[in-house]
Design a protein around this motif. Structure first.
Motif, mmCIF file in Angstrom:
data_model
loop_
_atom_site.group_PDB
_atom_site.id
_atom_site.type_symbol
_atom_site.label_atom_id
_atom_site.label_comp_id
_atom_site.label_asym_id
_atom_site.label_seq_id
_atom_site.Cartn_x
_atom_site.Cartn_y
_atom_site.Cartn_z
ATOM 1 N N LYS A 1 -16.290 29.657 0.831
ATOM 2 C CA LYS A 1 -17.502 30.468 0.782
ATOM 3 C C LYS A 1 -18.738 29.595 1.007
ATOM 4 C CE LYS A 1 -19.550 34.192 -1.812
ATOM 5 N NZ LYS A 1 -19.488 35.039 -2.980
ATOM 6 N N THR A 2 -18.746 28.416 0.400
ATOM 7 C CA THR A 2 -19.873 27.496 0.570
ATOM 8 C C THR A 2 -19.981 27.036 2.024
ATOM 9 O OG1 THR A 2 -19.514 26.713 -1.694
ATOM 10 C CG2 THR A 2 -20.916 25.368 -0.299
ATOM 11 N N GLY B 1 -18.910 28.662 4.665
ATOM 12 C CA GLY B 1 -19.330 29.826 5.462
ATOM 13 C C GLY B 1 -20.829 30.053 5.355
ATOM 14 N N GLU B 2 -21.400 29.866 4.181
ATOM 15 C CA GLU B 2 -22.846 30.054 4.000
ATOM 16 C C GLU B 2 -23.618 28.943 4.697
ATOM 17 O OE1 GLU B 2 -23.592 30.388 -0.180
ATOM 18 O OE2 GLU B 2 -22.641 32.366 -0.323
ATOM 19 N N GLN B 3 -23.073 27.724 4.687
ATOM 20 C CA GLN B 3 -23.761 26.605 5.331
ATOM 21 C C GLN B 3 -23.751 26.779 6.847
ATOM 22 O OE1 GLN B 3 -21.841 23.051 3.928
ATOM 23 N NE2 GLN B 3 -22.911 23.085 1.947
ATOM 24 N N LYS C 1 -23.803 29.622 8.443
ATOM 25 C CA LYS C 1 -24.718 30.699 8.784
ATOM 26 C C LYS C 1 -26.172 30.209 8.806
ATOM 27 C CE LYS C 1 -21.965 34.516 6.986
ATOM 28 N NZ LYS C 1 -21.899 35.563 5.981
ATOM 29 N N SER C 2 -26.467 29.168 8.005
ATOM 30 C CA SER C 2 -27.839 28.688 7.909
ATOM 31 C C SER C 2 -28.264 27.917 9.097
ATOM 32 C CB SER C 2 -28.009 27.792 6.695
ATOM 33 O OG SER C 2 -27.666 28.475 5.519
#
Length: 113
Positions: A105-106, A108-110, A112-113
């Motif tokens: 999850k971490t 995936g969020e990185q 996207k940024s």
């Protein structure tokens, strides 16, 4: 003797069940010693021709009962330890899965940024 048992129970070196066994054994043997007429009578009932051998017999019975109680306690603890080891393994596996999910999850969020 009684004070020593109480002291060991207070220190948690001796459980109540063990103390009861020891006290029962000691009181039984003390009773046989204080009332010597019981010993020949008990020896006659058991078919023992030498009364002091009956005292040794009773001592062995007390020791066997104490050993039996310890064996039962050890068996219960072994079962409990196996159960705890299985639970620990399951918790470690669950922890590993959760860490993997958090890392995904971490990441995936990185991305996207």
């Amino acid at each position: 003797m009684f004070y020593g048992l109480c002291l060991e129970m207070k220190k948690r070196n001796l459980s109540e069940n063990q103390a009861v066994l020891w006290l029962g054994g000691v009181l039984g043997l003390l009773l046989l010693s204080v009332f010597p007429q019981i010993l020949p009578w008990a020896a006659d009932i058991l078919g023992i021709w030498w009364p002091p051998a009956a005292l040794i017999f009773f001592l062995l019975v007390v020791i066997i009962l104490i050993i039996l109680r310890h064996t039962i306690t050890i068996s219960e603890m072994e079962t409990e330890i196996k159960e705890l080891a299985m639970q620990l393994t399951l918790l470690k596996d669950e922890n590993k899965d959760l860490k993997t999910k958090i890392e995904r999850k971490t990441k995936g969020e990185q991305e996207k940024s």
